[in-house]
Design a protein around this motif. Structure first.
Motif, PDB file in Angstrom:
ATOM      1  N   ALA A 125       0.797  -1.227   0.000  1.00  0.00           N
ATOM      2  CA  ALA A 125       0.000   0.000   0.000  1.00  0.00           C
ATOM      3  C   ALA A 125       0.834   1.284   0.000  1.00  0.00           C
ATOM      4  O   ALA A 125       0.469   2.243  -0.694  1.00  0.00           O
ATOM      5  CB  ALA A 125      -0.971  -0.003   1.183  1.00  0.00           C
ATOM      6  N   ARG A 185       1.624   2.171  -3.483  1.00  0.00           N
ATOM      7  CA  ARG A 185       0.452   2.470  -4.306  1.00  0.00           C
ATOM      8  C   ARG A 185      -0.234   3.771  -3.905  1.00  0.00           C
ATOM      9  O   ARG A 185      -0.851   4.437  -4.735  1.00  0.00           O
ATOM     10  CB  ARG A 185      -0.559   1.319  -4.209  1.00  0.00           C
ATOM     11  N   GLU A 186      -0.132   4.147  -2.632  1.00  0.00           N
ATOM     12  CA  GLU A 186      -0.954   5.247  -2.115  1.00  0.00           C
ATOM     13  C   GLU A 186      -0.172   6.498  -1.741  1.00  0.00           C
ATOM     14  O   GLU A 186      -0.745   7.579  -1.667  1.00  0.00           O
ATOM     15  CB  GLU A 186      -1.723   4.762  -0.882  1.00  0.00           C
ATOM     16  N   GLN A 187       1.120   6.365  -1.471  1.00  0.00           N
ATOM     17  CA  GLN A 187       1.894   7.495  -0.974  1.00  0.00           C
ATOM     18  C   GLN A 187       2.870   7.995  -2.030  1.00  0.00           C
ATOM     19  O   GLN A 187       3.430   7.213  -2.802  1.00  0.00           O
ATOM     20  CB  GLN A 187       2.662   7.115   0.294  1.00  0.00           C
ATOM     21  N   GLU A 206      -3.792   4.017   9.316  1.00  0.00           N
ATOM     22  CA  GLU A 206      -4.590   5.144   8.860  1.00  0.00           C
ATOM     23  C   GLU A 206      -4.887   6.098  10.002  1.00  0.00           C
ATOM     24  O   GLU A 206      -4.933   7.317   9.827  1.00  0.00           O
ATOM     25  CB  GLU A 206      -5.880   4.622   8.221  1.00  0.00           C
ATOM     26  N   LEU A 260       0.794  12.124   1.453  1.00  0.00           N
ATOM     27  CA  LEU A 260      -0.415  11.521   0.916  1.00  0.00           C
ATOM     28  C   LEU A 260      -1.015  12.383  -0.188  1.00  0.00           C
ATOM     29  O   LEU A 260      -0.895  13.610  -0.177  1.00  0.00           O
ATOM     30  CB  LEU A 260      -1.464  11.352   2.022  1.00  0.00           C
ATOM     31  N   TYR A 306      -6.998  11.201  -1.308  1.00  0.00           N
ATOM     32  CA  TYR A 306      -6.943  10.040  -0.417  1.00  0.00           C
ATOM     33  C   TYR A 306      -6.937  10.497   1.039  1.00  0.00           C
ATOM     34  O   TYR A 306      -7.620   9.917   1.889  1.00  0.00           O
ATOM     35  CB  TYR A 306      -5.692   9.215  -0.721  1.00  0.00           C
TER      36      TYR A 306
END
Length: 274
Positions: free
Chosen positions: A114, A117-119, A166, A196, A200
């Motif tokens: 993750a 993929r997200e940061q 999170e 971030l 998101y």
């Protein structure tokens, strides 16, 4: 094949760069295609451009900025910025403290952890030694691709087992907003500091608190303004400035919208009740 030469990566001296020669082995799961290191000149930049593969830069020293998706992220020593396939990115070394970094690029068919993929920016205490190990390629005549493939798997394992929760992100954001409500707060800037994407971050914040970051900031401002007005005798103008509204008329409109009464009326009502 690349000629072998001695360098002092962590030292000073003239700007240097060295990409290591690799052969495309067409490995199925992880296929390394790019690796190297660079000591950048002040304000040296690259992009905007896009690539077909994943490209990770670990900052050994110095600092700079990384821009993707219209958001500019500050990046410092010990952090890694993530370039995903087909993303248009731009990055630039700081004018006064230009960065040195090691990069690794690869194709993959795997679902990555993750954080990748997200940061946009990732931080982990184990990244430094892992990326430094990539410099061994300089002394290797054979097996570079297999060795680098192993390092990438280690990286994926590292990030799979260590991911900030999170709630950690949201708690940090809440603390920041509660402490800086009197300033000109940028939600996009806050998301960038957390590493971030803004969209998101906003979704995550709302899921955890029931409010958007902007709504949470407004609540902090209004609750503190009411406390200053009714508990400490501040005038509407003084309260407005104290919670980040240089325009008293904008403050009064927002206060009335939030509480249903004007700041002056709220103050009078509190006095009559006491």
């Amino acid at each position: 094949m690349l000629s072998i030469k001695t360098h002092h990566f962590f030292g000073g001296g003239m700007p240097m760069a060295e990409p290591f020669l690799l052969s495309d082995q067409h490995f199925r799961d992880i296929n390394p295609v790019d690796c190297g290191w660079e000591r950048c000149e002040p304000s040296h930049s690259f992009g905007p451009t896009a690539r077909m593969y994943w490209l990770l830069h670990y900052v050994v020293s110095g600092s700079g900025v990384f821009e993707t998706g219209g958001v500019r992220y500050p990046v410092r020593t010990g952090q890694m910025f993530v370039i995903r396939p087909l993303e248009t990115t731009f990055y630039q070394a700081d004018e006064h403290d230009p960065w040195e970094y090691i990069w690794i690029g690869f194709h993959t068919e795997l679902t990555l952890p993750a954080p990748l993929r997200e940061q946009a920016v990732v931080q982990h205490s184990g990244l430094g030694s892992l990326f430094s190990s990539a410099l061994r390629l300089e002394t290797m005549a054979q097996g570079r691709e297999m060795y680098l493939c192993g390092l990438i798997y280690q990286l994926l394992s590292l990030l799979s087992e260590h991911r900030p929760s999170e709630s950690d992100y949201v708690e940090q954001a809440q603390t920041y907003l509660a402490s800086n409500y009197m300033r000109n707060v940028s939600i996009a800037g806050l998301a960038a500091q957390l590493g971030l994407n803004r969209s998101y971050f906003s979704t995550l914040f709302r899921q955890q608190t029931g409010l958007s970051p902007q709504q949470y900031l407004l609540r902090c401002r209004m609750e503190h303004a009411q406390e200053l007005l009714c508990g400490y005798g501040f005038s509407p103008g003084e309260a407005a400035l104290a919670v980040g509204y240089p325009d008293i008329f904008a403050f009064s409109r927002m206060f009335k919208r939030y509480y249903g009464v004007s700041p002056t009326r709220a103050k009078i009502k509190r006095k009559s009740e006491s």
